[in-house]
Design an enzyme around this catalytic site. Structure first.
Site, PDB file in Angstrom:
ATOM      1  N   CYS A  46       0.799  -1.232   0.000  1.00 35.38           N
ATOM      2  CA  CYS A  46       0.000   0.000   0.000  1.00 35.38           C
ATOM      3  C   CYS A  46       0.827   1.274   0.000  1.00 35.38           C
ATOM      4  CB  CYS A  46      -0.944  -0.003   1.196  1.00 35.38           C
ATOM      5  SG  CYS A  46      -2.105  -1.387   1.177  1.00 35.38           S
ATOM      6  N   GLY A 102     -13.982  -6.752  -3.689  1.00 36.12           N
ATOM      7  CA  GLY A 102     -13.713  -7.633  -2.561  1.00 36.12           C
ATOM      8  C   GLY A 102     -12.431  -7.286  -1.833  1.00 36.12           C
ATOM      9  N   CYS A 153     -13.810   0.479   6.963  1.00 37.16           N
ATOM     10  CA  CYS A 153     -12.773  -0.143   6.131  1.00 37.16           C
ATOM     11  C   CYS A 153     -12.718   0.569   4.779  1.00 37.16           C
ATOM     12  CB  CYS A 153     -13.080  -1.617   5.894  1.00 37.16           C
ATOM     13  SG  CYS A 153     -13.469  -2.574   7.380  1.00 37.16           S
ATOM     14  N   CYS A 154     -11.524   0.803   4.263  1.00 35.78           N
ATOM     15  CA  CYS A 154     -11.421   1.445   2.956  1.00 35.78           C
ATOM     16  C   CYS A 154     -11.897   0.478   1.872  1.00 35.78           C
ATOM     17  CB  CYS A 154      -9.991   1.897   2.684  1.00 35.78           C
ATOM     18  SG  CYS A 154      -8.804   0.564   2.444  1.00 35.78           S
TER      19      CYS A 154
END
Length: 394
Positions: free
Chosen positions: A82, A115, A213-214
């Protein structure tokens, strides 16, 4: 290394959900063209390029850049989970600061699937084996929950236990995130939410809900970094400088059983200390921060790791509104990963773009008053934390 490094141009494209996104090369082309136009240069002036992404084949950076042009200059592909985008920026800044190049492009992109994040290879050692061992020792076996929510829910639980905080406080961060994103034309989720709606959204693990949550997101962002001499010689903007930057990786403390450390608390704190020392800046001087809020839990812990508020005081920091407009420091004016979106390779450079706009006074309704320094935090598990401090010049 010596020599001042300036951010001459930035650009990004609106982030989108996977079902509504163009392919990664189209996204990256848009961001690169925007950054070059903002800098006022052609691709031919770029001497090196660093391309950050996670989910893609080797040389995807070249595939994307070739849509803009083929100059023969080197392209280096960067994958640091990330923090891939800010890792590309880290390398670009180093190239300029060292004198190896005077004009360098960093861009990042991601074309994600719907997802949760998953591992792509099951026929070789998993980079998160050690992480999984630690979290399983703490939580026991948890079926049906992806690895990232397990890690960050566990870290949030560890924080609550350590400081006696009600986990419902985390939901306030999602509310703040949406409120900020409402003023960002690049953000995915701009509709307001309430604390009650956040807490009532589907449960992921324990008290961690979906709206904390992103989301999987597609997008791209880019920056042109140059030496001060190059900027002056070519009449480019030289009003934003990268004053200090640090990248850290895990130490043994990440695996001592404290899930706050497992998700990068110590990496972040170490990188922040290095940046403040080099820049001669006190964290209390910072008025605007783009930080890595992949989960509400990580935003809260990062307040303390970056020194924005003392350890154990993040709850008061949030409740008092010191993390938003009218408070001490505006965190994630863009809406952050939670609301703007988190296309992994693009995130670090999108943070860069937002902070450059803030320092220039070009952030429109998101503009934070009296910004002279701006702080960026981007983390990738596995791990790499990058902290960058920008300064308004002149």
């Amino acid at each position: 290394m010596s020599g001042r490094v300036m951010v001459a141009g930035v650009g990004m494209v609106p982030f989108a959900t996977p079902s509504r996104s163009d392919s990664y090369d189209v996204l990256a082309e848009g961001a690169v063209r925007a950054a070059l136009a903002d800098a006022g240069i052609d691709l031919a002036a770029v001497q090196q390029t660093y391309a950050g992404y996670v989910y893609g084949d080797s040389t995807s950076g070249q595939k994307a850049l070739y849509r803009v042009g083929m100059t023969g200059a080197p392209v280096v592909n960067v994958n640091n989970n990330c923090s891939s985008g800010s890792s590309a920026l880290f390398l670009a800044r180093q190239a300029v600061a060292s004198g190896a190049a005077d004009c360098v492009l960093a861009f990042g992109f991601e074309q994600m699937r719907r997802g949760a994040l998953t591992m792509q290879w099951d026929d070789r050692p998993n980079a998160f084996e050690r992480f999984d061992e630690v979290v399983t020792k703490v939580q026991g076996e948890v079926e049906g929950v992806p690895f990232a929510p397990r890690y960050f829910a566990g870290a949030g639980a560890a924080y609550c236990e350590k400081y006696g905080m009600d986990p419902a406080v985390f939901a306030r961060i999602s509310v703040k995130s949406r409120r900020h994103a409402a003023n960002n034309p690049y953000a995915v989720f701009t509709d307001p939410v309430t604390v009650e709606e956040v807490l009532a959204s589907p449960r992921i693990l324990g008290w961690l809900t979906r709206l904390q949550c992103c989301p999987p997101t597609c997008g791209a962002a880019a920056a042109v970094v140059v030496s001060e001499d190059f900027a002056r010689a070519h009449g480019l903007r030289a009003d934003v400088a990268i004053t200090a930057q640090a990248m850290t990786t895990d130490t043994p403390s990440s695996f001592d059983g404290d899930l706050m450390r497992l998700v990068g608390y110590d990496m972040t704190a170490a990188a922040a200390r290095q940046v403040y020392e080099v820049a001669g800046v006190d964290p209390l001087d910072v008025r605007v921060v783009e930080l890595h809020d992949c989960f509400t839990t990580n935003e809260l812990m990062t307040y303390e790791a970056l020194g924005l508020t003392p350890e154990g005081t993040a709850e008061k920091f949030i409740v008092d509104g010191d993390n938003t407009y009218g408070g001490r420091v505006v965190t994630n004016p863009s809406g952050g990963l939670l609301s703007k979106g988190h296309p992994l390779g693009a995130t670090g450079l999108a943070q860069c773009a937002e902070l450059v706009w803030q320092l220039r006074g070009e952030a429109d309704k998101r503009q934070v008053e009296d910004v002279t320094v701006a702080l960026q935090h981007n983390i990738g598990l596995g791990g790499a934390a990058v902290v960058t401090l920008y300064e308004k010049v002149g």
